[in-house]
Design a protein around this motif. Structure first.
Motif, PDB file in Angstrom:
ATOM      1  N   ASP A  55     -33.051  60.933  14.725  1.00  0.00           N
ATOM      2  CA  ASP A  55     -33.120  61.577  16.037  1.00  0.00           C
ATOM      3  C   ASP A  55     -33.260  60.491  17.102  1.00  0.00           C
ATOM      4  O   ASP A  55     -34.336  60.261  17.642  1.00  0.00           O
ATOM      5  N   GLU A  56     -32.165  59.827  17.381  1.00  0.00           N
ATOM      6  CA  GLU A  56     -32.156  58.719  18.333  1.00  0.00           C
ATOM      7  C   GLU A  56     -30.966  58.900  19.258  1.00  0.00           C
ATOM      8  O   GLU A  56     -29.836  59.082  18.800  1.00  0.00           O
ATOM      9  N   SER A  57     -31.206  58.889  20.555  1.00  0.00           N
ATOM     10  CA  SER A  57     -30.175  59.260  21.534  1.00  0.00           C
ATOM     11  C   SER A  57     -28.934  58.374  21.461  1.00  0.00           C
ATOM     12  O   SER A  57     -27.815  58.860  21.610  1.00  0.00           O
ATOM     13  N   GLY A  58     -29.111  57.075  21.236  1.00  0.00           N
ATOM     14  CA  GLY A  58     -27.947  56.196  21.126  1.00  0.00           C
ATOM     15  C   GLY A  58     -27.084  56.562  19.933  1.00  0.00           C
ATOM     16  O   GLY A  58     -25.849  56.578  20.021  1.00  0.00           O
ATOM     17  N   LEU A  59     -27.726  56.892  18.823  1.00  0.00           N
ATOM     18  CA  LEU A  59     -26.981  57.321  17.643  1.00  0.00           C
ATOM     19  C   LEU A  59     -26.255  58.631  17.924  1.00  0.00           C
ATOM     20  O   LEU A  59     -25.100  58.807  17.522  1.00  0.00           O
ATOM     21  N   HIS A  60     -26.902  59.548  18.620  1.00  0.00           N
ATOM     22  CA  HIS A  60     -26.252  60.821  18.960  1.00  0.00           C
ATOM     23  C   HIS A  60     -24.982  60.562  19.764  1.00  0.00           C
ATOM     24  O   HIS A  60     -23.934  61.171  19.489  1.00  0.00           O
ATOM     25  N   GLU A  61     -25.051  59.666  20.733  1.00  0.00           N
ATOM     26  CA  GLU A  61     -23.854  59.324  21.516  1.00  0.00           C
ATOM     27  C   GLU A  61     -22.785  58.708  20.617  1.00  0.00           C
ATOM     28  O   GLU A  61     -21.601  59.023  20.751  1.00  0.00           O
ATOM     29  N   ASP A  62     -23.206  57.830  19.697  1.00  0.00           N
ATOM     30  CA  ASP A  62     -22.254  57.222  18.762  1.00  0.00           C
ATOM     31  C   ASP A  62     -21.579  58.280  17.891  1.00  0.00           C
ATOM     32  O   ASP A  62     -20.369  58.210  17.631  1.00  0.00           O
ATOM     33  N   ILE A  63     -22.353  59.253  17.437  1.00  0.00           N
ATOM     34  CA  ILE A  63     -21.798  60.327  16.601  1.00  0.00           C
ATOM     35  C   ILE A  63     -20.746  61.104  17.383  1.00  0.00           C
ATOM     36  O   ILE A  63     -19.646  61.363  16.881  1.00  0.00           O
ATOM     37  N   TRP A  64     -21.071  61.491  18.629  1.00  0.00           N
ATOM     38  CA  TRP A  64     -20.103  62.236  19.447  1.00  0.00           C
ATOM     39  C   TRP A  64     -18.844  61.403  19.682  1.00  0.00           C
ATOM     40  O   TRP A  64     -17.730  61.926  19.595  1.00  0.00           O
ATOM     41  N   GLU A  65     -18.996  60.125  19.970  1.00  0.00           N
ATOM     42  CA  GLU A  65     -17.828  59.263  20.195  1.00  0.00           C
ATOM     43  C   GLU A  65     -16.990  59.130  18.926  1.00  0.00           C
ATOM     44  O   GLU A  65     -15.761  59.155  18.980  1.00  0.00           O
ATOM     45  N   TRP A  66     -17.648  58.958  17.780  1.00  0.00           N
ATOM     46  CA  TRP A  66     -16.952  58.841  16.504  1.00  0.00           C
ATOM     47  C   TRP A  66     -16.163  60.117  16.208  1.00  0.00           C
ATOM     48  O   TRP A  66     -14.989  60.060  15.840  1.00  0.00           O
TER      49      TRP A  66
END
Length: 137
Positions: A55-66
């Protein structure tokens, strides 16, 4: 074997949204009284998914971009010829998958130190549901 089945309903404010489910699933495991077993968390829609990650916001953004890179919104998918506009949401659901199974040990979710459970909505702003089924002894 004992079981508990609950349905969680969602109507996200955005078309694409992440909803953290860990606390809700933890409460349902506690409610079930099951000490040893597993819990299934499954999106009951073909344009949503469930996954376990940090649950980390940068990872969430990476997931959406991926996901956007692999299944971009906007192209004229063949599915759109049916009158729909959510071809990318179906593909994103396949990439994330629609369910997870999590062990229950001594009455608690047996997750790693950073793991959290998420519902991923790819075509929201309408009523959808997730099934949570706790099974064990």
């Amino acid at each position: 074997m004992k079981t508990l089945t609950e349905y969680l309903w969602f109507e996200t404010k955005q078309r694409r949204e992440l909803v953290r489910l860990t606390d809700t699933v933890t409460s349902l495991v506690r409610k079930s009284g099951i000490q040893e077993g597993m819990v299934l968390v499954s999106a009951m829609h073909i344009t949503a998914g469930v996954f376990v990650n940090d649950d980390e916001s940068g990872l969430h953004e990476d997931i959406w971009e991926w996901l956007q890179a692999l299944a971009p919104s906007g192209p004229d998918y063949r599915h759109h010829r049916t009158g729909e506009d959510n071809g990318d949401a179906h593909l994103k659901s396949m990439l994330v998958h629609h369910q997870v199974i999590i062990p229950v040990t001594t009455g608690k979710l047996d997750l790693g130190p950073w793991q959290q459970v998420f519902y991923a909505e790819f075509d929201g702003q309408r009523r959808k549901r997730v099934i949570v089924k706790v099974m064990g002894e």
